[in-house]
Design an enzyme around this catalytic site. Structure first.
Site, PDB file in Angstrom:
ATOM      1  CG  ASN A  18      -1.685   1.224   1.438  1.00 26.37           C
ATOM      2  OD1 ASN A  18      -1.812   2.030   0.515  1.00 26.37           O
ATOM      3  ND2 ASN A  18      -2.236   1.403   2.637  1.00 26.37           N
ATOM      4  CD1 TRP A  19       3.665   1.161  -2.572  1.00 23.65           C
ATOM      5  CD2 TRP A  19       3.657   2.107  -4.602  1.00 23.65           C
ATOM      6  NE1 TRP A  19       4.468   0.403  -3.400  1.00 23.65           N
ATOM      7  CE2 TRP A  19       4.478   0.961  -4.643  1.00 23.65           C
ATOM      8  CE3 TRP A  19       3.494   2.858  -5.765  1.00 23.65           C
ATOM      9  CZ2 TRP A  19       5.142   0.552  -5.807  1.00 23.65           C
ATOM     10  CZ3 TRP A  19       4.145   2.463  -6.932  1.00 23.65           C
ATOM     11  CH2 TRP A  19       4.967   1.318  -6.940  1.00 23.65           C
ATOM     12  CE  LYS A  20       0.226   3.348   4.842  1.00 24.85           C
ATOM     13  NZ  LYS A  20       0.113   3.495   6.281  1.00 24.85           N
ATOM     14  CG  HIS A  66      -5.726   1.638   5.238  1.00 25.36           C
ATOM     15  ND1 HIS A  66      -5.290   2.534   6.186  1.00 25.36           N
ATOM     16  CD2 HIS A  66      -4.689   0.799   5.017  1.00 25.36           C
ATOM     17  CE1 HIS A  66      -4.041   2.242   6.512  1.00 25.36           C
ATOM     18  NE2 HIS A  66      -3.661   1.181   5.824  1.00 25.36           N
ATOM     19  CD  GLU A 126      -2.943   5.288   6.851  1.00 22.00           C
ATOM     20  OE1 GLU A 126      -3.009   5.414   5.622  1.00 22.00           O
ATOM     21  OE2 GLU A 126      -1.957   4.805   7.439  1.00 22.00           O
ATOM     22  CD  GLU A 140      -3.503  -2.871   7.243  1.00 26.67           C
ATOM     23  OE1 GLU A 140      -2.396  -3.128   6.749  1.00 26.67           O
ATOM     24  OE2 GLU A 140      -4.112  -1.807   7.048  1.00 26.67           O
ATOM     25  N   GLY A 149       2.464   1.813  10.849  1.00 24.84           N
ATOM     26  CA  GLY A 149       3.407   2.920  10.735  1.00 24.84           C
ATOM     27  C   GLY A 149       4.110   3.261  12.042  1.00 24.84           C
ATOM     28  CB  SER A 184       5.323  -2.308  11.819  1.00 23.40           C
ATOM     29  OG  SER A 184       4.873  -1.003  12.134  1.00 23.40           O
ATOM     30  N   GLY A 244       2.769  -1.334   4.322  1.00 24.73           N
ATOM     31  CA  GLY A 244       2.789   0.096   4.031  1.00 24.73           C
ATOM     32  C   GLY A 244       4.200   0.568   3.750  1.00 24.73           C
ATOM     33  N   GLY A 245       4.834   1.165   4.754  1.00 23.80           N
ATOM     34  CA  GLY A 245       6.150   1.796   4.597  1.00 23.80           C
ATOM     35  C   GLY A 245       7.185   0.961   3.862  1.00 23.80           C
TER      36      GLY A 245
END
Ligand code: PEP
Length: 251
Positions: free
Chosen positions: A9-11, A96, A98, A168, A174, A214, A235-236
């Site tokens: 997920n490149w957000k 998600h 977020e 998640e 994150g 993470s 993610g990251g």
């Protein structure tokens, strides 16, 4: 036998050129990854070009959100799942944390989006997960059960073939804090039991449940060793082709 999915997920990162460069860099690294499906989710503006440049590869493309409507209409700023399918997406991430947290997305909205996505022929990665306060209050399982029931309400057993669940925990996204493999396994088992209750044992056995929070090249192996973890939403660590490839190639 559930085929794992490793999804990145490149957000809201990467301009068009950077997104294409990362996708092209990833391609050779994961070309032999037959043990899992590889999915990347760039921003809307990069989806078409990334999908075009990955055509014929084993990397599939996901959007990070879609409209609740399946039909064209006067909905300024929204994108239907059919439009995403039209430009080469095969997956969409829905609900998600977020989006739930910062864009007030409710289980009802997640449910509508999921139905619209399935109807358009997309696979939907439906995200659930508790906050730290909820976990510390002993409510993690009941929160996730409520999210699942609300998000999957009215979906048929056949619709469920297009559904992937991503667990998640919000406190692990994150933050560098990963759920232990045991904590994740416990919740994944709970998710499967909840789906057995709503859609039957066979659906629960077949549905893929990804872990997100993470995930890194260093911890993917122990997570994937758990019987009910069928992949990861990353993610990251998915923003860099080399690090994401190391996660994909965990075997
Ligand atoms: C995510 O955004 O879905 C996620 C799990 O992020 P990270 O891997 O950075 O925790």
């Amino acid at each position: 036998m559930r085929k794992p999915i490793i999804a990145g997920n490149w957000k809201m990162f990467k301009l068009l050129g950077e997104a294409v460069d990362t996708a092209l860099a990833l391609k050779p690294y994961v070309a032999n990854a037959n043990h899992c499906e590889v999915v990347i989710a760039p921003v809307f503006t990069a989806l078409k070009m990334v999908a075009d440049r990955l055509e014929g590869s084993n990397i599939q493309v996901a959007a990070q959100n879609c409209a609740i409507q399946g039909e064209f209409g006067a909905h300024t700023g929204e994108v239907t799942p059919g439009m995403l399918k039209d430009i080469g997406c095969s997956y969409v991430i829905i609900g998600h944390s977020e989006r739930r947290q910062f864009y007030c997305e409710s289980d009802v909205a997640v449910n509508k989006k999921t139905k619209a996505a399935v109807e358009a022929g997309l696979n939907a990665i439906v995200c659930v997960g508790e906050s730290l306060t909820e976990r510390e209050g002993g409510e993690a399982e009941s929160v996730v059960k409520t999210q699942l029931r609300g998000s999957l309400a009215g979906l048929t057993v056949s619709d469920m073939e297009r559904i992937i669940i991503a667990y998640e925990p919000v406190w692990a996204i994150g933050t560098g804090k990963t759920a232990t493999p045991e904590q994740a396994q416990e919740m994944h088992g709970h998710i499967r039991r909840t789906i057995a209750g709503t859609h039957g044992e066979a659906t629960a056995e077949n549905v893929r449940v990804l872990y997100g929070g993470s995930v890194k090249p260093e911890n993917i192996g122990t997570l994937m060793a758990q019987p009910d973890i069928d992949g990861a939403l990353v993610g990251g660590a998915s923003l860099d082709a080399d690090s994401f490839a190391r996660i994909v190639n965990y075997k």
